[in-house]
Design a protein around this motif. Sequence first.
Motif, mmCIF file in Angstrom:
data_model
loop_
_atom_site.group_PDB
_atom_site.id
_atom_site.type_symbol
_atom_site.label_atom_id
_atom_site.label_comp_id
_atom_site.label_asym_id
_atom_site.label_seq_id
_atom_site.Cartn_x
_atom_site.Cartn_y
_atom_site.Cartn_z
ATOM 1 N N GLY A 230 63.226 140.781 33.753
ATOM 2 C CA GLY A 230 64.126 140.541 34.704
ATOM 3 C C GLY A 230 64.290 139.092 34.939
ATOM 4 N N TRP A 231 65.004 138.786 36.150
ATOM 5 C CA TRP A 231 65.256 137.390 36.474
ATOM 6 C C TRP A 231 65.465 137.291 38.068
ATOM 7 N N LEU A 232 64.657 136.228 38.437
ATOM 8 C CA LEU A 232 64.528 136.007 40.031
ATOM 9 C C LEU A 232 65.043 134.782 40.327
ATOM 10 N N LYS A 233 65.766 135.041 41.343
ATOM 11 C CA LYS A 233 66.663 133.808 42.008
ATOM 12 C C LYS A 233 66.642 133.827 43.364
ATOM 13 N N ILE A 234 66.232 132.346 44.029
ATOM 14 C CA ILE A 234 66.638 132.361 45.327
ATOM 15 C C ILE A 234 67.492 131.227 45.685
ATOM 16 N N ASP A 235 68.744 131.389 46.244
ATOM 17 C CA ASP A 235 69.844 130.332 46.103
ATOM 18 C C ASP A 235 69.139 129.113 47.131
ATOM 19 N N ASP A 236 69.679 127.756 46.708
ATOM 20 C CA ASP A 236 69.258 126.580 47.343
ATOM 21 C C ASP A 236 67.571 126.253 47.074
ATOM 22 N N THR A 237 67.021 126.848 46.150
ATOM 23 C CA THR A 237 65.582 126.660 45.927
ATOM 24 C C THR A 237 65.574 126.458 44.158
ATOM 25 N N ASN A 238 64.617 126.005 43.904
ATOM 26 C CA ASN A 238 64.314 125.897 42.454
ATOM 27 C C ASN A 238 63.735 127.107 41.679
ATOM 28 N N ILE A 239 63.751 128.083 42.409
ATOM 29 C CA ILE A 239 63.206 129.254 41.978
ATOM 30 C C ILE A 239 64.300 130.189 41.248
ATOM 31 N N ASP A 240 64.466 130.183 39.825
ATOM 32 C CA ASP A 240 65.599 130.575 39.160
ATOM 33 C C ASP A 240 65.048 130.723 37.831
ATOM 34 N N TYR A 241 63.986 131.944 37.552
ATOM 35 C CA TYR A 241 63.280 131.822 36.522
ATOM 36 C C TYR A 241 63.459 133.478 35.882
ATOM 37 N N PRO A 242 63.221 133.518 34.533
ATOM 38 C CA PRO A 242 63.053 134.796 33.919
ATOM 39 C C PRO A 242 61.652 135.283 34.209
ATOM 40 N N VAL A 243 61.623 136.497 34.479
ATOM 41 C CA VAL A 243 60.443 137.294 34.948
ATOM 42 C C VAL A 243 59.964 138.186 33.789
ATOM 43 N N MET A 244 58.585 137.876 33.406
ATOM 44 C CA MET A 244 58.092 138.386 32.195
ATOM 45 C C MET A 244 57.233 139.835 32.555
ATOM 46 N N GLN A 245 56.716 140.585 31.694
ATOM 47 C CA GLN A 245 55.683 141.646 31.882
ATOM 48 C C GLN A 245 55.297 141.922 30.526
ATOM 49 N N THR A 246 53.764 142.188 30.514
ATOM 50 C CA THR A 246 52.970 142.715 29.389
ATOM 51 C C THR A 246 51.880 143.601 29.728
ATOM 52 N N VAL A 247 51.382 143.858 28.928
ATOM 53 C CA VAL A 247 50.009 144.881 29.168
ATOM 54 C C VAL A 247 48.903 144.331 29.811
ATOM 55 N N ASN A 248 48.889 143.113 30.236
ATOM 56 C CA ASN A 248 47.769 142.706 31.161
ATOM 57 C C ASN A 248 48.437 141.676 31.810
ATOM 58 N N ASN A 249 47.633 141.208 32.857
ATOM 59 C CA ASN A 249 48.190 140.265 34.054
ATOM 60 C C ASN A 249 47.574 138.817 33.739
ATOM 61 N N GLU A 250 47.083 138.503 32.427
ATOM 62 C CA GLU A 250 46.559 137.283 31.959
ATOM 63 C C GLU A 250 47.395 136.662 31.071
ATOM 64 N N TYR A 251 48.057 136.935 30.009
ATOM 65 C CA TYR A 251 48.712 136.259 29.241
ATOM 66 C C TYR A 251 49.692 135.267 29.815
ATOM 67 N N TYR A 252 50.742 135.748 30.762
ATOM 68 C CA TYR A 252 51.458 134.883 31.035
ATOM 69 C C TYR A 252 51.283 133.837 32.416
ATOM 70 N N LEU A 253 49.918 134.021 32.444
ATOM 71 C CA LEU A 253 49.018 132.871 33.361
ATOM 72 C C LEU A 253 49.366 131.319 32.613
ATOM 73 N N ASP A 254 49.258 131.383 31.374
ATOM 74 C CA ASP A 254 49.357 130.319 30.665
ATOM 75 C C ASP A 254 50.151 130.232 29.508
ATOM 76 N N HIS A 255 51.333 130.948 29.523
ATOM 77 C CA HIS A 255 52.120 131.002 28.421
ATOM 78 C C HIS A 255 53.635 131.137 29.251
ATOM 79 N N ASN A 256 54.631 130.364 28.203
ATOM 80 C CA ASN A 256 55.916 130.347 28.684
ATOM 81 C C ASN A 256 56.677 131.473 28.066
ATOM 82 N N TYR A 257 58.284 131.363 28.443
ATOM 83 C CA TYR A 257 58.899 132.530 27.964
ATOM 84 C C TYR A 257 59.146 132.510 26.273
ATOM 85 N N SER A 258 58.639 131.281 25.640
ATOM 86 C CA SER A 258 58.900 131.247 24.232
ATOM 87 C C SER A 258 57.195 131.398 23.682
#
Length: 404
Positions: A230-258
Amino acid sequence: MAGLEVAGRRFRTEADYRAGMRDQARIEKIRTQVNMEQPGEVISLYMDIQSGKYRFETVVGNDFDDEIYELAQNYKRQGYTRDSVLTEEKKKKSVRITGSFAKKKPSAGPEHEKGRVRKSSSAEVSLDSYDEKMQQEILLEFKKRERRRRLPVVLGSVVALACFGYFGVYYYFADRTQADFENLASLKGNTTLAAGPPTVTIHRTEGEEIELEVLEEYQTLYNKNKSLIGWLKIDDTNIDYPVMQTVNNEYYLDHNYSQEYDKNGSLFLDKDCDIVHRNTNLIIYGHHMKSGKMFGNLNKYSSEEYAKQHATIQFDTIYEKGTYEVMYVFRSRIYNEEEIVFKYYQFFDAASEKEFNSQMQEMAALSLYDTGVTASYGDELLTLSTCDNSEQDGRFVVVAKRVA
């Protein structure tokens, strides 16, 4: 509790309020010692904060930390560095060492008074004035002093190189992350790179087959990385990012979309959340980066006024759009398994209305202020979670209710 506010930040307990007051006192003292209009002093202060010389307990300190980061980065963009400024100052204070041996004690001379050497009007004495043995001792002592003098310089240089190396890496990832997300934002809604017909994902549960079509604006992004949820956005803030999901809660702690290593990580949905068979509560995590990236500015919601100005959150899954209204803002922490206490990060589904109401009461009790927004059994919730240094394993949490 009313009145527990420091520097525009409201605190839930008296202890947190006192910690905020301590931070404010530290900040005021620093402001009297540092000239914010002097690039070298600002950059030096930021490096001191990063090294741990100044430690803060609450979000008041975080705000000051962010302010200094932005100011230091601005000076850096203009070409200023801590090293260049201090070098100029050192040049003015440096003392040139000549071949003569300077001595501040009484010097040997041709005249004596009762066995005492009379002070000379000149501080310079040639080594030739001493015998060979004394010359060797003097040179040895001089070398010792020179080594002692150079040691702090060498150590300081090593520390400086390490700091510059750290900030070099930090700025590299910060700049790369910013460029990456600007590129991703340009791909959002761009269907020119979408391969073939609209992407269709098939989910099967207990013999049931569900076909869902990815929204057109996310097809290109989804085709590039199937972990996009998905994608999360809050107007007038810098929060405008893709949201990822995988089988664990560790991988995207230190990996980007690419899927590259990136200390900023990515925003990601908890592995136990299901956007197809919708949970009562979807939980999205993100790092609290000092640069403000990811959820670095989420704790601004500790201000009730800020929350009123940013009350709406847009979270689209790749299948449907969603609009949410901020309901609760609170601080919590990660508890031990054996502790019997409300753990927001374990609240995904409510099996009954009674259970749902109980969870809402727990959140309301923790909330820093009353937004006037409430939820009923059957409503869909969204929780945003990031780190908070007001206590060990602290977390800052914003909970919103879906309204569209």
